[in-house]
Enzyme design. Structure first.
Site, PDB file in Angstrom:
ATOM      1  CG  ASP A  65      -1.951  -1.117   1.141  1.00 58.23           C
ATOM      2  OD1 ASP A  65      -2.264  -1.389  -0.050  1.00 58.23           O
ATOM      3  OD2 ASP A  65      -2.525  -1.728   1.977  1.00 58.23           O
ATOM      4  CG  HIS A 159      -7.067  -2.107  -0.962  1.00 60.58           C
ATOM      5  ND1 HIS A 159      -6.154  -2.820   0.161  1.00 60.58           N
ATOM      6  CD2 HIS A 159      -6.994  -0.528  -0.717  1.00 60.58           C
ATOM      7  CE1 HIS A 159      -5.880  -1.769   0.891  1.00 60.58           C
ATOM      8  NE2 HIS A 159      -6.224  -0.610   0.288  1.00 60.58           N
ATOM      9  CB  CYS A 247      -1.541  -6.275   0.721  1.00 57.67           C
ATOM     10  SG  CYS A 247      -1.887  -8.067   1.791  1.00 57.67           S
TER      11      CYS A 247
HETATM   12  C1  CIR Z   1      -5.759  -2.196   6.367  1.00 57.32           C
HETATM   13  O1  CIR Z   1      -6.813  -2.180   6.767  1.00 57.32           O
HETATM   14  O2  CIR Z   1      -5.203  -1.315   5.787  1.00 57.32           O
HETATM   15  C2  CIR Z   1      -4.854  -3.356   6.436  1.00 57.32           C
HETATM   16  N1  CIR Z   1      -5.360  -4.103   7.680  1.00 57.32           N
HETATM   17  C3  CIR Z   1      -5.021  -4.279   5.414  1.00 57.32           C
HETATM   18  C4  CIR Z   1      -4.382  -3.800   4.113  1.00 57.32           C
HETATM   19  C5  CIR Z   1      -4.208  -4.525   3.020  1.00 57.32           C
HETATM   20  N2  CIR Z   1      -3.597  -4.295   1.868  1.00 57.32           N
HETATM   21  C6  CIR Z   1      -3.711  -4.656   0.621  1.00 57.32           C
HETATM   22  O3  CIR Z   1      -4.488  -5.515   0.559  1.00 57.32           O
HETATM   23  N3  CIR Z   1      -3.017  -4.127  -0.416  1.00 57.32           N
END
Ligand code: CIR
Length: 254
Positions: A65, A159, A247
């Site tokens: 991210d 996402h 991610c």
């Molecule tokens: C969030 O809510 O930001 C994290 N718990 C999960 C992020 C997952 N990111 C992704 O799939 N790129």
């Protein structure tokens, strides 16, 4: 050699953001699973670089991210979740030795989990985390590389890549109902099995293999029947925290 940038699981990972108040992730199992994920990338020929965790950021293992490589530029994001914004500093420090940097600036927000490369196009999810201003800034950067950016509004999930996962050059697995599929024109669509809803995730690797979540075995078999070489892997503790297979890495292809 292709590179994979990963970030360790912090000791605070049991406080990661979750959209549903179910069970919390188990840190020791998460660390084992993360190690196996890193090994799978290593076995696929990636040079794996592991950035140390920062316990003040419970979600920092979700490094995808924090940056997006587009053309020859690394775009440092501005994560939609305020509590995650500081995660970008460590990623930026690593990427600045390899790429010229660009940044998503206020009022834009963008999470790497909303950015999906397939064929010659980038699809970007307009989601709870990525807004119009963030997409417009990414589109400007992409236009200097002649890369078209298409916006896809995302419902129900965090996402774009929670619900649309590339498994081939022009094939994606889609969770029904999360996106308007007419916006994915030109792509071949396979639906996630109803009884595995929100469990399928995939990560395409440069050796042609595709990592798939072992928690969605029937969807993975359907992908394998298309002739894709699937490699199941268990990332249950990351799925508890709304993560998938994309991610936990930033892949920098040769
Ligand atoms: C969030 O809510 O930001 C994290 N718990 C999960 C992020 C997952 N990111 C992704 O799939 N790129």
């Amino acid at each position: 050699m292709s590179k994979a940038l990963l970030r360790e699981v912090p000791a605070s990972f049991d406080r990661a953001l979750v959209s549903e108040h179910g069970r919390r992730p188990r840190i020791s199992l998460a660390r084992e699973q993360h190690l196996r994920y890193a090994q799978a990338l290593d076995e696929a020929g990636y040079d794996v670089e592991m950035i140390p965790a920062d316990d003040s950021y419970p979600d920092c293992v979700f490094i995808e991210d924090t940056a997006v490589i587009i053309g020859s530029t690394a775009v440092v994001t501005r994560p939609g979740a305020v509590e995650r914004r500081g995660e970008v500093d460590a990623t930026m420090e690593h990427l600045q030795t390899m790429f010229p940097l660009a940044r998503i600036e206020e009022p834009g927000t963008l999470d790497g989990g909303d950015v999906m490369f397939i064929g010659a196009t980038v699809f970007v999810g307009r989601s709870q985390r990525t807004n119009e201003a963030g997409i417009a800034q990414l589109r400007d950067i992409a236009s200097s590389f002649d890369i078209p950016v298409k916006t896809v509004p995302v419902q129900e999930v965090l996402h774009l890549k929670s619900a649309v996962l590339p498994v081939g050059d022009s094939t994606v697995v889609v969770t029904p109902g999360a996106v308007d599929e007419s916006l994915l024109s030109g792509l071949q669509i396979l639906h996630e099995a109803q009884h595995e809803r929100h469990m399928f995730s995939a990560l395409r690797l440069s050796n042609g293999h595709v990592l798939v979540t072992s928690t969605a075995a029937d969807t993975a078999s359907a992908v394998a029947r298309l002739g894709v070489n699937v490699v199941p892997i268990d990332v249950s503790e990351f799925q508890v925290a709304d993560g998938g297979l994309t991610c936990m890495s930033i892949l920098i292809e040769d």
